[in-house]
Design an enzyme around this catalytic site. Structure first.
Site, PDB file in Angstrom:
ATOM      1  N   ILE A   1      48.796   8.193  11.306  1.00 34.15           N
ATOM      2  CA  ILE A   1      48.835   8.027   9.468  1.00 34.15           C
ATOM      3  C   ILE A   1      49.992   8.689   8.903  1.00 34.15           C
ATOM      4  O   ILE A   1      49.941   9.748   9.142  1.00 34.15           O
ATOM      5  CB  ILE A   1      47.141   8.368   9.218  1.00 34.15           C
ATOM      6  CG1 ILE A   1      45.875   8.025  10.171  1.00 34.15           C
ATOM      7  CG2 ILE A   1      47.108   8.235   7.768  1.00 34.15           C
ATOM      8  CD1 ILE A   1      45.205   8.921   9.374  1.00 34.15           C
ATOM      9  N   CYS A   2      49.987   7.623   8.306  1.00 31.25           N
ATOM     10  CA  CYS A   2      51.702   8.745   7.559  1.00 31.25           C
ATOM     11  C   CYS A   2      51.157   8.387   5.750  1.00 31.25           C
ATOM     12  O   CYS A   2      50.549   8.429   5.540  1.00 31.25           O
ATOM     13  CB  CYS A   2      52.256   7.568   7.490  1.00 31.25           C
ATOM     14  SG  CYS A   2      54.292   8.162   6.217  1.00 31.25           S
TER      15      CYS A   2
END
Length: 154
Positions: free
Chosen positions: A89-90
């Site tokens: 996840i960014c």
């Protein structure tokens, strides 16, 4: 198991999530003898294309938690501008804007919020970001399919 500041904090986080679970999220250690690896579930928020979806994640904590954020990734299929194809996840909350005041509950709620409010300016998945900005209806249809498949795969 030796008692460290990180394990004390993880036990505190576990107590908190059991006593007051955040709406639409759950998490617990994978095993009783390892507090540093957790499985989590986020339910798709109601009245969104994600509704009805059941999305699984893995959280890995280091001995430096809560000074350092956990590594968090989805372990199920996802289609989202801020989620890489490998499930990572960014999101600034678990990267450069991490703070020890965050805990497992706030991390999960932030991820749940990210599902419906992506940041397309720095996409981890350029295809999803482009579809989100150029053809929201097609993006929503694709997300609905992912949400429906997530129920079959849990």
């Amino acid at each position: 198991m030796s008692v460290t500041s990180s394990s004390l904090r993880l036990m505190s986080d576990l107590r908190a999530i059991k006593q007051e679970p955040p709406e639409g999220c759950s998490a617990s250690p994978v095993s009783e003898d390892n507090l540093y690896v957790w499985n989590a579930t986020i339910f798709g928020p109601e009245e969104t294309p994600w509704e009805g979806g059941i999305f699984s994640l893995r959280l890995q904590f280091s001995e430096r938690y809560p000074e350092k954020p956990p590594r968090v990734r989805f372990t199920c299929e996802m289609f989202h501008p801020n989620i890489y194809s490998d499930g990572n996840i960014c999101m600034d909350t678990i990267q450069d804007k991490w703070s020890p005041c965050h805990n497992i509950c706030t991390v999960l709620m932030s991820i749940q919020s990210l599902l419906t409010d992506p940041n397309c300016s720095s996409p981890a998945n350029p295809e999803a970001a482009q579809l989100y900005t150029k053809d929201k209806a097609a993006y929503n249809r694709r997300v609905r399919r992912v949400a429906q498949r997530s129920v079959d795969n849990c």
